[in-house]
Design a protein around this motif. Structure first.
Motif, PDB file in Angstrom:
ATOM      1  N   LYS A  96       5.655  12.179  -1.932  1.00 52.15           N
ATOM      2  CA  LYS A  96       4.290  12.411  -1.435  1.00 52.15           C
ATOM      3  C   LYS A  96       3.721  11.200  -0.714  1.00 52.15           C
ATOM      4  O   LYS A  96       2.780  11.336   0.075  1.00 52.15           O
ATOM      5  N   VAL A  97       4.256  10.001  -0.997  1.00 48.82           N
ATOM      6  CA  VAL A  97       3.757   8.782  -0.360  1.00 48.82           C
ATOM      7  C   VAL A  97       4.918   7.859   0.005  1.00 48.82           C
ATOM      8  O   VAL A  97       6.001   7.934  -0.584  1.00 48.82           O
ATOM      9  N   ILE A  98       4.659   6.991   0.969  1.00 48.93           N
ATOM     10  CA  ILE A  98       5.584   5.933   1.358  1.00 48.93           C
ATOM     11  C   ILE A  98       4.957   4.614   0.938  1.00 48.93           C
ATOM     12  O   ILE A  98       3.791   4.354   1.240  1.00 48.93           O
ATOM     13  N   ARG A  99       5.726   3.784   0.230  1.00 48.15           N
ATOM     14  CA  ARG A  99       5.256   2.433  -0.081  1.00 48.15           C
ATOM     15  C   ARG A  99       5.624   1.537   1.097  1.00 48.15           C
ATOM     16  O   ARG A  99       6.736   1.573   1.598  1.00 48.15           O
ATOM     17  N   MET A 100       4.655   0.735   1.505  1.00 49.49           N
ATOM     18  CA  MET A 100       4.877  -0.236   2.583  1.00 49.49           C
ATOM     19  C   MET A 100       4.476  -1.608   2.067  1.00 49.49           C
ATOM     20  O   MET A 100       3.623  -1.716   1.187  1.00 49.49           O
ATOM     21  N   LYS A 101       5.101  -2.638   2.630  1.00 48.71           N
ATOM     22  CA  LYS A 101       4.745  -4.002   2.231  1.00 48.71           C
ATOM     23  C   LYS A 101       4.631  -4.896   3.450  1.00 48.71           C
ATOM     24  O   LYS A 101       5.238  -4.653   4.487  1.00 48.71           O
ATOM     25  N   GLY A 102       3.835  -5.930   3.267  1.00 52.00           N
ATOM     26  CA  GLY A 102       3.652  -6.934   4.297  1.00 52.00           C
ATOM     27  C   GLY A 102       3.537  -8.302   3.652  1.00 52.00           C
ATOM     28  O   GLY A 102       3.405  -8.415   2.435  1.00 52.00           O
TER      29      GLY A 102
ATOM     30  N   GLY B 268      10.063   2.541   0.751  1.00 54.49           N
ATOM     31  CA  GLY B 268      10.675   3.797   0.328  1.00 54.49           C
ATOM     32  C   GLY B 268       9.602   4.772  -0.093  1.00 54.49           C
ATOM     33  O   GLY B 268       8.412   4.466  -0.083  1.00 54.49           O
ATOM     34  N   THR B 269      10.046   5.980  -0.469  1.00 54.44           N
ATOM     35  CA  THR B 269       9.089   6.995  -0.892  1.00 54.44           C
ATOM     36  C   THR B 269       8.867   6.909  -2.399  1.00 54.44           C
ATOM     37  O   THR B 269       9.721   6.430  -3.142  1.00 54.44           O
ATOM     38  N   GLU B 270       7.704   7.402  -2.820  1.00 57.95           N
ATOM     39  CA  GLU B 270       7.331   7.437  -4.235  1.00 57.95           C
ATOM     40  C   GLU B 270       6.588   8.739  -4.505  1.00 57.95           C
ATOM     41  O   GLU B 270       6.247   9.466  -3.570  1.00 57.95           O
ATOM     42  N   VAL B 271       6.323   9.003  -5.756  1.00 60.85           N
ATOM     43  CA  VAL B 271       5.586  10.188  -6.197  1.00 60.85           C
ATOM     44  C   VAL B 271       6.231  11.449  -5.595  1.00 60.85           C
ATOM     45  O   VAL B 271       5.592  12.227  -4.897  1.00 60.85           O
ATOM     46  N   ASP B 272       7.531  11.585  -5.849  1.00 61.43           N
ATOM     47  CA  ASP B 272       8.299  12.746  -5.365  1.00 61.43           C
ATOM     48  C   ASP B 272       8.161  12.957  -3.862  1.00 61.43           C
ATOM     49  O   ASP B 272       8.058  14.090  -3.387  1.00 61.43           O
TER      50      ASP B 272
ATOM     51  N   LEU C  82       0.861  -1.170   0.000  1.00 63.64           N
ATOM     52  CA  LEU C  82       0.000   0.000   0.000  1.00 63.64           C
ATOM     53  C   LEU C  82       0.898   1.220   0.000  1.00 63.64           C
ATOM     54  O   LEU C  82       2.099   1.117   0.198  1.00 63.64           O
ATOM     55  N   ARG C  83       0.289   2.363  -0.247  1.00 62.36           N
ATOM     56  CA  ARG C  83       1.016   3.626  -0.141  1.00 62.36           C
ATOM     57  C   ARG C  83       0.281   4.513   0.851  1.00 62.36           C
ATOM     58  O   ARG C  83      -0.946   4.513   0.909  1.00 62.36           O
ATOM     59  N   VAL C  84       1.053   5.266   1.619  1.00 65.96           N
ATOM     60  CA  VAL C  84       0.501   6.092   2.683  1.00 65.96           C
ATOM     61  C   VAL C  84       1.213   7.441   2.691  1.00 65.96           C
ATOM     62  O   VAL C  84       2.402   7.512   2.377  1.00 65.96           O
ATOM     63  N   SER C  85       0.484   8.464   3.058  1.00 60.80           N
ATOM     64  CA  SER C  85       1.078   9.792   3.189  1.00 60.80           C
ATOM     65  C   SER C  85       2.076   9.787   4.351  1.00 60.80           C
ATOM     66  O   SER C  85       1.769   9.268   5.431  1.00 60.80           O
ATOM     67  N   PRO C  86       3.246  10.392   4.156  1.00 63.70           N
ATOM     68  CA  PRO C  86       4.231  10.458   5.254  1.00 63.70           C
ATOM     69  C   PRO C  86       3.707  11.200   6.484  1.00 63.70           C
ATOM     70  O   PRO C  86       4.207  10.987   7.589  1.00 63.70           O
ATOM     71  N   SER C  87       2.701  12.054   6.303  1.00 61.19           N
ATOM     72  CA  SER C  87       2.159  12.805   7.439  1.00 61.19           C
ATOM     73  C   SER C  87       1.037  12.068   8.171  1.00 61.19           C
ATOM     74  O   SER C  87       0.573  12.523   9.216  1.00 61.19           O
TER      75      SER C  87
END
Length: 154
Positions: free
Chosen positions: A146-152, A140-144, A118-123
């Motif tokens: 704007k988001v953090i990719r997370m995995k499980g 890591g971060t994506e979309v300049d 999923l991707r989530v806002s760093p804030s």
């Protein structure tokens, strides 16, 4: 909590409201949401592919949350993808996210994937804390940024 597959005609206002609120929680406003009709068109297409992945959570006769789950390719692997984990403001912080996550894990198992992202806002600190609690790691971060990719993993 029960889960009801989204019917765009029946649930149109609810899914738009929930999705807009998710943008507000994530980014401070709903500017990135775009046009309602674009979202509903995307939703309709995805529901045709994964009807059991697009559900509203219901409790005591009220809709309290929404899940948007798909299967996709990422770096050559088939993964589960969480487009949306959502709970209404009054339901947050009560442990109900665990029920959403349990549903998502079962969806991914049924679709024979062992990894999900999923991707989530760093804030969005509360969401990040929840995702870490359920065992997800930051990729890591994506979309300049704007988001953090997370995995499980299941």
């Amino acid at each position: 909590m029960i889960f009801e597959e989204i019917d765009i005609k029946k649930h149109r206002d609810t899914v738009v409201q929930f999705r807009k609120d998710s943008f507000y929680v994530s980014f401070g406003d709903a500017m990135e949401f775009g046009e309602e009709e674009e979202y509903l068109s995307w939703l309709d297409e995805k529901i045709r592919d994964f009807p059991e992945g697009f559900v509203l959570a219901k409790e005591d006769g009220n809709y309290i949350g929404q899940l948007e789950l798909t299967i996709r390719e990422y770096e050559g692997n088939k993964i589960g993808y969480v487009n949306l984990y959502y709970l209404t403001p009054e339901m947050r912080g009560q442990g109900k996210g665990k029920a959403l996550h349990h549903y998502a894990k079962q969806f991914f198992k049924n679709n024979e994937v062992s990894e999900y992202h999923l991707r989530v806002s760093p804030s969005n600190n509360n969401a990040i804390k929840f995702y870490r609690t359920i065992g997800m790691d930051e990729v890591g971060t994506e979309v300049d940024g704007k988001v953090i990719r997370m995995k499980g993993y299941l």
